[in-house]
Scaffold this active site. Structure first.
Site, PDB file in Angstrom:
ATOM      1  CG  ASP A  78      -0.909  14.428  -0.306  1.00 17.65           C
ATOM      2  OD1 ASP A  78      -0.083  13.564  -0.655  1.00 17.65           O
ATOM      3  OD2 ASP A  78      -2.132  14.218  -0.278  1.00 17.65           O
ATOM      4  CG  ASP A 121      -1.812  -1.240   1.240  1.00 23.68           C
ATOM      5  OD1 ASP A 121      -2.344  -1.599   0.184  1.00 23.68           O
ATOM      6  OD2 ASP A 121      -1.900  -1.874   2.300  1.00 23.68           O
ATOM      7  N   GLY A 156       0.499   1.866  -7.361  1.00 20.77           N
ATOM      8  CA  GLY A 156      -0.428   2.039  -8.486  1.00 20.77           C
ATOM      9  C   GLY A 156      -0.206   3.376  -9.170  1.00 20.77           C
ATOM     10  CE  LYS A 157       0.668  10.464  -7.216  1.00 21.53           C
ATOM     11  NZ  LYS A 157      -0.596  11.129  -7.516  1.00 21.53           N
ATOM     12  CB  THR A 180      -9.608  -6.452   3.623  1.00 26.25           C
ATOM     13  OG1 THR A 180      -8.602  -5.518   4.059  1.00 26.25           O
ATOM     14  CG2 THR A 180      -8.940  -7.659   3.013  1.00 26.25           C
ATOM     15  CG  HIS A 196      -1.676  -2.025  -7.316  1.00 29.36           C
ATOM     16  ND1 HIS A 196      -0.933  -2.705  -8.233  1.00 29.36           N
ATOM     17  CD2 HIS A 196      -1.174  -2.350  -6.113  1.00 29.36           C
ATOM     18  CE1 HIS A 196      -0.015  -3.424  -7.602  1.00 29.36           C
ATOM     19  NE2 HIS A 196      -0.141  -3.231  -6.320  1.00 29.36           N
ATOM     20  CB  THR A 211      -7.337  -1.250  -2.089  1.00 27.17           C
ATOM     21  OG1 THR A 211      -6.399  -0.270  -1.715  1.00 27.17           O
ATOM     22  CG2 THR A 211      -7.986  -0.865  -3.385  1.00 27.17           C
TER      23      THR A 211
HETATM   24  P1  IMP Z   1      -2.261 -12.818   2.278  1.00 27.74           P
HETATM   25  O1  IMP Z   1      -1.388 -12.206   1.248  1.00 27.74           O
HETATM   26  O2  IMP Z   1      -3.729 -12.584   2.024  1.00 27.74           O
HETATM   27  O3  IMP Z   1      -1.944 -14.237   2.548  1.00 27.74           O
HETATM   28  O4  IMP Z   1      -1.980 -12.040   3.664  1.00 27.74           O
HETATM   29  C1  IMP Z   1      -0.737 -12.124   4.328  1.00 27.74           C
HETATM   30  C2  IMP Z   1      -0.357 -10.783   4.921  1.00 27.74           C
HETATM   31  O5  IMP Z   1      -0.009  -9.881   3.887  1.00 27.74           O
HETATM   32  C3  IMP Z   1      -1.461 -10.084   5.723  1.00 27.74           C
HETATM   33  O6  IMP Z   1      -0.866  -9.357   6.761  1.00 27.74           O
HETATM   34  C4  IMP Z   1      -2.065  -9.127   4.708  1.00 27.74           C
HETATM   35  O7  IMP Z   1      -2.706  -8.039   5.322  1.00 27.74           O
HETATM   36  C5  IMP Z   1      -0.815  -8.701   3.962  1.00 27.74           C
HETATM   37  N1  IMP Z   1      -1.049  -8.259   2.588  1.00 27.74           N
HETATM   38  C6  IMP Z   1      -1.217  -9.035   1.497  1.00 27.74           C
HETATM   39  N2  IMP Z   1      -1.349  -8.292   0.404  1.00 27.74           N
HETATM   40  C7  IMP Z   1      -1.235  -7.016   0.781  1.00 27.74           C
HETATM   41  C8  IMP Z   1      -1.250  -5.774   0.075  1.00 27.74           C
HETATM   42  O8  IMP Z   1      -1.370  -5.696  -1.150  1.00 27.74           O
HETATM   43  N3  IMP Z   1      -1.116  -4.655   0.831  1.00 27.74           N
HETATM   44  C9  IMP Z   1      -0.936  -4.707   2.165  1.00 27.74           C
HETATM   45  N4  IMP Z   1      -0.895  -5.837   2.860  1.00 27.74           N
HETATM   46  C10 IMP Z   1      -1.057  -6.988   2.178  1.00 27.74           C
HETATM   47 MG    MG Z   2      -2.885  -2.055  -1.678  1.00 31.20          MG
END
Ligand code: IMP
Ligand code: MG
Length: 436
Positions: A341, A22, A26-27, A309, A50, A307
């Site tokens: 910002d 995060d 994406g940007k 969950t 993203h 984005t």
């Molecule tokens: P999983 O990838 O769903 O198995 O989650 C494993 C860990 O990675 C958890 O703590 C999720 O919150 C984190 N996680 C997975 N993908 C992202 C992402 O795109 N952004 C932020 N956290 C992520």
């Molecule tokens: Mg993200």
């Protein structure tokens, strides 16, 4: 000289999240893709989200590469991706409904398919972990990669022949369903459940599941510009992250190259994307976490909710120990500092330069999550902050002095890398490209 013939060099840029995901990749990918010939999403699945905000509106992409907005760009979902066909169908339908064509999308036959039974298992595993839960996105990503490693996964190529795909699914599910011995088998473990989905996905994607190596090879041969879009962040990497509180793919630059099928020596730049502060969703250590009003303020101003969950993200100060570690394993050539910002009017800000654990100084980042969780931050820099709205700045020099000092202090974590982009707002145009 190693080369025998003159050849126009390609530009191959990998965009890697430097923190826990995060970071605003994406940007940056959207910006870099504006004149890219090929954009490749190379690992992870729809656990990634993203956010891209451009002339066409605001989009949350989960599987489709951010180059989709440029009609001239070939967009590849690479071999390393965990591909949920249901999500992809929905995402493409949403893009098309808003006037974005997906006709330049290609899918590697080697990508692994994620199905509802993977999601079922992800939920069950998380529930079973109790206090040791990871806080996964419950998108079935871990179980999909488990099947891949166990060599029972279904690759995207199966969608070219729906009958064969269903037959294979039946065989896999008959083995998987054994875990329900004696009790009712949930629908997700019956092949019939997937018949409609597989036929629809075959119809929609069958023709775009093509070998992607010739596309990459041919474009490399004519000096094209590539962007490889990383998902998640370096600290969530399966091998190099804060194990076990990590995702199930390699989100550092090496993983991106494997997942994209890109010959490593063709890589020309590695852009590390870092938020001007730090966030984490899910469980695990985060020494600079702010469990106070300032943290709440930054969360609200930065819209720090997942984005994918919708979960509130944990917010903290910039951790230069973690950033230095991410730099060691990715070798960034360029740095993007995003969401500067968000810190306008957020009060005094600090940069973490070390940790303390049970009274002992800790200088290096700790990937052992049980240890990291016990680390307290030591702050080496404190900044007054700034109150001005900075989103109309065109150059680094237009920023308030305190913001410039803050960015320069962040850059100390990245020996040898250049400050390349500064994110100062949501829109595509809210980006300063720093002079090299
Ligand atoms: P999983 O990838 O769903 O198995 O989650 C494993 C860990 O990675 C958890 O703590 C999720 O919150 C984190 N996680 C997975 N993908 C992202 C992402 O795109 N952004 C932020 N956290 C992520
Ligand atoms: Mg993200």
């Amino acid at each position: 000289m190693f080369r025998t013939s003159a050849r126009k060099e390609s530009e191959v840029i990998a965009v890697v999240g430097g923190q826990w995901g995060d970071e605003g990749k994406g940007k940056i990918v959207d910006y870099l893709s504006a004149d890219a010939d090929v954009v490749i999403r190379s690992q992870g699945g729809d656990n990634a989200g993203h956010t891209v905000s451009n002339d066409l509106g605001k989009f949350a992409l989960h599987l489709v590469p951010a180059g989709i907005f440029n009609p001239k760009t070939v967009n590849i979902i690479g071999a390393g991706v965990a591909l949920n066909p249901k999500t992809l169908l929905k995402e493409i339908a949403e893009l098309e409904a808003r006037g974005v064509s997906a006709q330049n999308l290609r899918i590697s036959p080697k990508a692994h398919l994620a199905f509802d039974y993977h999601l079922f298992l992800d939920r069950a595993q998380e529930d079973g972990r109790g206090e040791k839960k990871i806080g996964t996105t419950k998108r079935g990503i871990g179980p999909t990669y488990m099947d891949k490693a166990e060599r029972i996964g279904l690759q995207a190529r199966m969608l070219r022949n729906p009958d064969k795909c269903l037959q294979e699914l039946r065989s896999v599910l008959s083995k998987k369903a054994k875990i329900f011995s004696g009790s009712a088998i949930p629908d997700e473990f019956k092949a019939e459940y997937y018949e409609g989905l597989i036929r629809e996905a075959a119809e929609k994607f069958g023709k775009i599941i093509v070998d992607t190596e010739p596309i990459v090879h041919e474009h490399l041969g004519r000096g094209a510009k590539f962007v490889i879009e990383g998902a998640h962040g370096a600290l969530l990497d399966l091998d190099h992250g804060t194990y076990p509180k990590v995702t199930a793919s390699n989100s550092t630059v090496g993983g991106l190259l494997v997942g994209a099928g890109m010959p490593p020596l063709r890589l020309t730049r590695v852009v590390g994307v870092f938020k001007a502060y730090q966030t984490r969703v899910g469980e695990g250590g985060m020494p600079t976490e702010l469990k106070n009003e300032q943290g709440d303020l930054i969360r609200e101003r930065g819209h720090e909710y997942g984005t994918t969950t919708g979960r509130p993200r944990r917010v903290g100060f910039f951790d230069s120990v973690a950033a230095q570690y991410a730099h060691e394993i990715n070798g960034f050539t360029d740095i993007a500092i995003t969401k500067l910002d968000t810190l306008s009017g957020a009060g005094n800000i600090k940069i973490c330069s070390g940790y303390k654990c049970k009274g002992q100084a800790v200088e290096r980042f700790q990937t052992d999550d049980e240890f990291l969780i016990q680390c307290e931050p030591v702050y080496g820099g404190e900044f007054d902050g700034w109150n001005e709205n900075i989103s109309s700045a065109k150059n680094f020099d237009d920023l308030p002095e305190s913001a410039r000092q803050y960015c320069n202090a962040i850059m100390k974590a990245f020996t040898g890398a250049e400050m390349r982009f500064l994110g100062i707002g949501e829109k595509r145009s809210d980006l300063i490209e720093c002079e090299q």
